[in-house]
Design a protein around this motif. Structure first.
Motif: not given
Length: 429
Positions: A161-168
């Motif tokens: 979830a953190a990876v997804m939010r970071h790049w979004l």
């Protein structure tokens, strides 16, 4: 859900490490970063000229070799560049109105992934991140270098979830979820709502090969999955002169579109190129005509619009032929690809003029081994697609008549319902 940006999206899909001619293995520690992501900028204009509206990138994060053996989800692969290069690509895309889709490899990681190294050294917390079989880690489909994450572990869910939010947050518009078919649907159901709460416009498409696509979408909370069933039927039906196979796939496809818009394609980074897969290259137009007239979110694999060839082989680095380096600019493409590119432009242009096709239902109205007509209908109207893989001219039934929108020969035929051998046509009833 209707009329979101994705309802108008047509992806141009590229495999970055191959596209820029990157080294096969990760750069040695301390090596200077190779700033290559900027090589995509001139190709943003190419994808727009083609009629596409989004760039779907294969893996761009630090990895050991091919990008699917990730070692750091928060770092751009030094063979491609760094954060500044990514930001520049986002800005170049945004300035042109081009959407950006990233490839999230969240089923497995490379052995140099920091948490896996810690697990091997006996860290109990790190060990919980992975699935184990006997003394060793579970691996992805027998690939010893790809260690499987434990998707029941809350720390893994939080990490993804953190990876997804970071790049979004850095400017991506969505995620292709690699090997989603190997990940329990409950994992996506746990991860995606929190990400959507922060990025409500983001789009999530899972790589799924077999199974009940609609059920997987419903259970996982993903927006879409890859339509491999239709991909297979398209080339197989044309090669075998068995359009019944395509008719069956279109019937199933139409049922899927009731609940979601599948990610449709006739080529990608994992399969033999369309121009090599088809026995007759004149059937490329047939394949693209199907892709651009049925429901779903279409994707064109970079180079297919130039009739690039390449055969995938079942061996180590067997994908290299379908993931070649591209020239620095589109102007350097070989001239013999131009007719297939013009064909793509015509059919993609037609698709853009009928955006309701994203949710269109399909009915097969005429069918023999070598000829077929299907009708696509939706909120904006109807189109009829005629296909022939016959060696003789074939006439279609009168009730299918209409105005020719696009044609294999590029002109307007005298008789809309009379198809020359091995040709296709799209009509507006």
């Amino acid at each position: 859900m209707h009329d979101r940006w994705i309802d108008h999206a047509i992806w141009w899909h590229a495999y970055p490490l191959g596209f820029v001619g990157a080294e096969r293995d990760a750069l040695a520690p301390g090596s200077p970063v190779a700033h290559r992501l900027g090589r995509f900028e001139p190709w943003l204009d190419h994808l727009l000229e083609l009629g596409c509206s989004g760039l779907a990138l294969g893996p761009v994060f630090a990895s050991e070799t091919h990008g699917y053996d990730t070692v750091d989800h928060f770092r751009i692969d030094p063979r491609l560049g760094d954060d500044a290069d990514f930001d520049a690509l986002v800005e170049a895309a945004r300035s042109r109105g081009v959407r950006l889709l990233l490839d999230g490899v969240f089923n497995h990681v490379g052995r140099s992934f920091a948490r896996f190294r810690a697990a091997e050294e006996g860290d109990a917390d790190a060990r919980r991140w992975f699935r184990w079989e006997g003394d060793g880690p579970a691996t992805f489909e027998g690939h010893g270098r790809l260690v499987a994450l434990d998707h029941d572990e809350p720390a893994v869910q939080e990490h993804v979830a953190a990876v997804m939010r970071h790049w979004l947050g850095r400017g991506a518009d969505g995620w292709r979820l690699d090997a989603a078919y190997q990940v329990p649907t409950a994992f996506w159901r746990a991860v995606l709502p929190g990400v959507r709460a922060e990025f409500p416009d983001a789009w999530f498409a899972g790589e799924v090969i077999h199974g009940d696509y609609a059920a997987i979408v419903a259970e996982s909370g993903m927006d879409s999955v890859t339509q491999y069933e239709l991909w297979k039927a398209i080339w197989s039906a044309f090669n075998d002169r068995n359009l019944w196979e395509l008719a069956h796939a279109l019937e199933r496809h139409s049922a899927m579109v009731e609940s979601f818009a599948p990610l449709t394609f006739v080529g990608n980074h994992d399969v033999t190129r369309l121009a090599s897969r088809l026995d007759r290259t004149e059937h490329i137009g047939h394949a693209v005509a199907v892709l651009m007239t049925v429901g779903g979110v279409p994707s064109v694999y970079a180079g297919d619009e130039q009739a690039f060839t390449g055969v995938k082989e079942e061996r180590e680095f067997g994908d290299d032929a379908v993931r070649p380096p591209f020239p620095d600019t589109p102007a350097e493409l070989a001239p013999f690809g131009a007719p297939v590119q013009e064909l793509h432009q015509r059919l993609i242009g037609m698709r853009r003029r009928h955006p309701w096709l994203v949710r269109a239902r399909t009915t097969v109205e005429h069918l023999t081994n070598t000829t077929m007509a299907f009708r696509c209908s939706g909120s904006g109207g109807e189109l009829v697609t005629l296909l022939s893989v016959d060696d003789e001219p074939r006439r279609f039934p009168d009730e299918l008549g209409g105005q020719t929108l696009e044609d294999a020969q590029g002109g307007t035929p005298d008789e809309a319902l009379l198809l020359p051998p091995h040709s296709w046509r799209v009509l507006a009833p």
